[in-house]
Design an enzyme around this catalytic site. Structure first.
Site, PDB file in Angstrom:
ATOM      1  N   ARG A  78     -19.108   7.567  -6.006  1.00 47.43           N
ATOM      2  CA  ARG A  78     -18.039   6.571  -5.996  1.00 47.43           C
ATOM      3  C   ARG A  78     -18.179   5.718  -4.738  1.00 47.43           C
ATOM      4  O   ARG A  78     -18.195   6.248  -3.635  1.00 47.43           O
ATOM      5  CB  ARG A  78     -16.673   7.275  -6.004  1.00 47.43           C
ATOM      6  CG  ARG A  78     -15.515   6.340  -5.814  1.00 47.43           C
ATOM      7  CD  ARG A  78     -14.149   7.007  -5.967  1.00 47.43           C
ATOM      8  NE  ARG A  78     -13.136   6.021  -5.682  1.00 47.43           N
ATOM      9  CZ  ARG A  78     -12.299   6.051  -4.633  1.00 47.43           C
ATOM     10  NH1 ARG A  78     -12.305   7.072  -3.802  1.00 47.43           N
ATOM     11  NH2 ARG A  78     -11.435   5.082  -4.442  1.00 47.43           N
ATOM     12  N   HIS A 122     -11.078  -1.435  -1.975  1.00 45.76           N
ATOM     13  CA  HIS A 122     -10.799  -0.334  -1.044  1.00 45.76           C
ATOM     14  C   HIS A 122     -10.444  -0.958   0.313  1.00 45.76           C
ATOM     15  O   HIS A 122     -11.193  -0.849   1.277  1.00 45.76           O
ATOM     16  CB  HIS A 122     -12.003   0.611  -0.957  1.00 45.76           C
ATOM     17  CG  HIS A 122     -11.670   1.983  -0.426  1.00 45.76           C
ATOM     18  ND1 HIS A 122     -11.999   3.149  -1.094  1.00 45.76           N
ATOM     19  CD2 HIS A 122     -11.047   2.375   0.694  1.00 45.76           C
ATOM     20  CE1 HIS A 122     -11.593   4.195  -0.388  1.00 45.76           C
ATOM     21  NE2 HIS A 122     -11.011   3.754   0.702  1.00 45.76           N
ATOM     22  N   GLU A 167      -5.670   3.577  -3.650  1.00 49.64           N
ATOM     23  CA  GLU A 167      -4.457   3.961  -2.919  1.00 49.64           C
ATOM     24  C   GLU A 167      -3.528   2.809  -2.573  1.00 49.64           C
ATOM     25  O   GLU A 167      -3.301   2.493  -1.390  1.00 49.64           O
ATOM     26  CB  GLU A 167      -4.845   4.692  -1.630  1.00 49.64           C
ATOM     27  CG  GLU A 167      -5.676   5.927  -1.844  1.00 49.64           C
ATOM     28  CD  GLU A 167      -5.904   6.721  -0.558  1.00 49.64           C
ATOM     29  OE1 GLU A 167      -5.637   6.184   0.525  1.00 49.64           O
ATOM     30  OE2 GLU A 167      -6.334   7.882  -0.655  1.00 49.64           O
ATOM     31  N   ASN A 292      -6.633  11.090  -5.153  1.00 45.99           N
ATOM     32  CA  ASN A 292      -7.119  11.466  -3.826  1.00 45.99           C
ATOM     33  C   ASN A 292      -6.138  12.471  -3.264  1.00 45.99           C
ATOM     34  O   ASN A 292      -4.946  12.173  -3.142  1.00 45.99           O
ATOM     35  CB  ASN A 292      -7.177  10.247  -2.903  1.00 45.99           C
ATOM     36  CG  ASN A 292      -8.209   9.227  -3.364  1.00 45.99           C
ATOM     37  OD1 ASN A 292      -8.991   9.484  -4.288  1.00 45.99           O
ATOM     38  ND2 ASN A 292      -8.224   8.068  -2.729  1.00 45.99           N
ATOM     39  N   TYR A 294      -5.456  15.231  -0.122  1.00 43.78           N
ATOM     40  CA  TYR A 294      -5.836  15.787   1.181  1.00 43.78           C
ATOM     41  C   TYR A 294      -4.892  16.880   1.658  1.00 43.78           C
ATOM     42  O   TYR A 294      -5.308  17.851   2.257  1.00 43.78           O
ATOM     43  CB  TYR A 294      -5.869  14.679   2.250  1.00 43.78           C
ATOM     44  CG  TYR A 294      -7.033  13.737   2.042  1.00 43.78           C
ATOM     45  CD1 TYR A 294      -8.281  14.048   2.553  1.00 43.78           C
ATOM     46  CD2 TYR A 294      -6.893  12.563   1.305  1.00 43.78           C
ATOM     47  CE1 TYR A 294      -9.369  13.207   2.356  1.00 43.78           C
ATOM     48  CE2 TYR A 294      -7.970  11.717   1.100  1.00 43.78           C
ATOM     49  CZ  TYR A 294      -9.196  12.049   1.622  1.00 43.78           C
ATOM     50  OH  TYR A 294     -10.274  11.217   1.415  1.00 43.78           O
ATOM     51  N   GLU A 352     -11.145  11.712  -4.311  1.00 44.40           N
ATOM     52  CA  GLU A 352     -11.370  12.012  -2.883  1.00 44.40           C
ATOM     53  C   GLU A 352     -10.731  13.346  -2.560  1.00 44.40           C
ATOM     54  O   GLU A 352      -9.600  13.615  -2.995  1.00 44.40           O
ATOM     55  CB  GLU A 352     -10.737  10.955  -1.958  1.00 44.40           C
ATOM     56  CG  GLU A 352     -11.448   9.633  -1.914  1.00 44.40           C
ATOM     57  CD  GLU A 352     -10.788   8.644  -0.948  1.00 44.40           C
ATOM     58  OE1 GLU A 352     -10.170   9.074   0.041  1.00 44.40           O
ATOM     59  OE2 GLU A 352     -10.895   7.442  -1.228  1.00 44.40           O
TER      60      GLU A 352
HETATM   61  C1  BGC Z   1      -8.960   6.728   2.012  1.00 38.87           C
HETATM   62  C2  BGC Z   1     -10.287   6.814   2.739  1.00 38.87           C
HETATM   63  C3  BGC Z   1     -10.087   7.549   4.059  1.00 38.87           C
HETATM   64  C4  BGC Z   1      -9.612   8.942   3.747  1.00 38.87           C
HETATM   65  C5  BGC Z   1      -9.422   9.827   4.956  1.00 38.87           C
HETATM   66  C6  BGC Z   1      -8.141   7.981   2.059  1.00 38.87           C
HETATM   67  O1  BGC Z   1      -6.801   7.652   2.255  1.00 38.87           O
HETATM   68  O2  BGC Z   1      -9.151   6.296   0.703  1.00 38.87           O
HETATM   69  O3  BGC Z   1     -10.792   5.529   2.912  1.00 38.87           O
HETATM   70  O4  BGC Z   1     -11.216   7.557   4.852  1.00 38.87           O
HETATM   71  O5  BGC Z   1      -8.379   8.879   3.089  1.00 38.87           O
HETATM   72  O6  BGC Z   1      -8.423   9.345   5.770  1.00 38.87           O
END
Ligand code: BGC
Length: 450
Positions: A78, A122, A167, A292, A294, A352
């Site tokens: 991607r 992006h 995002e 995405n 995290y 992501e």
């Molecule tokens: C974004 C990336 C970023 C990653 C880590 C995401 O919000 O799409 O571009 O590097 O988080 O912060």
């Protein structure tokens, strides 16, 4: 519940990057400046004064980078397209030299048997469009659809999956509310307008795709499940606000044709009256949602916090990444189930997922040991597989990121890559986490068990 669920045979094993974060040479071959070029060259905006001028020099080294992908065994990649490479002014004249870079990249990927997923936006808006109001100008839906058509025309015969926006919530929260990301505005009135125009632009591009595209198109959202810190009424209500603002603000209008009503209360007089006819247009069916993920958000009431009136609690026994993000793989299973339950059983990709941890600045004896990142990947992939076992139609996983890269306002101080980049020599070294991921791919997920 199946204790040993499998990944589907055609599951995509990918890695992700974004144009401004890896390419470098932002003005090469006739490209126009983007808002990130402008922002990073404004003193005080990015840590250490870092810019994307060189980044990972992927613009020149893309062939070697595709070789690396092959070495890792990736089946998908991607990447994002820089709008101002293709259209230096954002609209009008096409810069074929800029467009050719993406043609070459896609060809290289296909020759290596790697499926391309291209993100149209992006975060690197052409600066020329920002000068015309950027995401605050309603005309941007037409500008974006025109740009999207150019890309579909040029690459849809070879690009299997398109993502319109990356995002949108971060674009407005970081770029228009708090000002920590480009274009760096701090306003309570602008974010709803920018969000609405982002969603209108997404919808206009999807509508255009339906008239000419042959593959798949979707959108990429960052989702963060919110859990109340206590069962007190105040904390429970704060958790709803945080969830509405970050998770439902983008997906509700696209799937249900309306914003969650709480947003009007949260923004108060800053909440605009949107033209009624916009909402039917927003509900363009998409082929997939890219998620995405995290971290999660443990949430408590805090009247002093702008807009959400909610704050993030850091549970004391958790592990934190070097961006202070709590590691919580179980929340990935939860968010995948939540999307499926709320919006229907639509194909999903994790577009992501990854972590910044401290890595040594250079490889030692040819090796970069990153046990925390390796464990992050292992536990999150297990969590993804758990969601599949519970009925989620998850079709692929893209680790963030293929390479250490320009981490926006953090510059090069945070490393997310499964491949280490030495920024003085541009040498690439596959980290232990990358070797582990390659093993997971080779074994179709069975290496996760060990
Ligand atoms: C974004 C990336 C970023 C990653 C880590 C995401 O919000 O799409 O571009 O590097 O988080 O912060």
């Amino acid at each position: 519940m199946n204790p040993n669920p499998e990944f589907p045979a055609d599951f995509l094993w990918g890695a992700a990057t974004a144009a401004y974060q890896v390419e470098g040479s932002p003005l090469a071959d006739g490209a126009g400046a983007s808002i990130w070029h402008r922002f990073s060259h404004t003193p005080g905006r990015v840590a250490n004064g870092d810019t994307g001028d060189v980044a990972c020099d992927h613009y020149n080294r893309y062939q070697a980078d595709v070789k690396l992908m092959r070495q890792l065994g990736l089946t998908a990649y991607r990447f994002s397209i820089s709008w101002s490479r293709v259209l230096p002014d954002g609209t009008g004249q096409i810069n074929h030299d800029g467009l050719d870079f993406y043609r070459r990249l896609v060809d290289e990927l296909l020759e290596s048997g790697i499926k391309p997923m291209a993100t149209l936006y992006h975060w690197d808006l052409p600066a020329a469009l920002d000068d015309r109001g950027g995401w605050l100008n309603r005309d941007i839906a037409d500008w974006f659809a025109d740009y999207a058509r150019i890309m579909f025309e040029a690459l849809d015969d070879r690009v299997a999956m398109w993502a319109t926006l990356n995002e949108p919530w971060v674009v407005t929260d970081g770029g228009y509310l708090h000002g920590v990301l480009a274009p760096g505005h701090r306003s309570l009135f602008e974010p709803p307008l920018a969000t609405h125009n982002l969603l209108r632009s997404h919808a206009a591009a999807v509508a255009a795709y339906r008239t000419m595209g042959k593959n798949q198109i979707g959108i990429v959202v960052n989702l963060e499940p919110k859990y109340a810190a206590t069962q007190n009424r105040e904390d429970l209500e704060a958790t709803v606000r945080a969830d509405v603002y970050m998770n439902r603000q983008v997906l509700d209008p696209l799937f249900f044709g309306e914003y969650p009503p709480e947003l009007g209360q949260m923004f108060g007089p800053a909440w605009p009256r949107f033209p009624e006819e916009d909402f039917a247009l927003l509900r363009q069916p998409v082929d997939f949602i890219g998620i995405n993920y995290y971290k999660r958000g443990v949430t408590a009431n805090d009247p002093d916090v702008l807009l959400e009136r909610a704050k993030r609690i850091a549970p004391p026994r958790s592990t934190y990444t070097s961006t202070d993000w709590e590691v919580c793989p179980e929340a990935l299973t939860d968010i995948l189930l939540w999307v499926t339950e709320r919006y229907g059983k639509i194909p999903l990709y994790i577009t992501e997922n990854g972590a910044a941890f401290y890595d040594p600045p250079t490889a030692i004896n040819g090796r970069v040991e990153d046990p925390l990142r390796l464990d992050y990947l292992r536990t999150h992939l297990l969590a993804a597989r758990q969601a599949i076992a519970q009925g989620v139609d998850l079709r692929g996983y893209f680790v963030w990121s293929l390479l250490d890269n320009f981490e926006w306002a953090h510059g090069y101080s945070k490393r997310f890559g499964i491949v280490h980049v030495d920024y003085t020599t541009q040498a690439r070294t596959i980290k232990d986490s990358g070797k582990f991921y390659a093993e997971v791919i080779r074994s179709a997920g069975r290496a996760l068990q060990k």
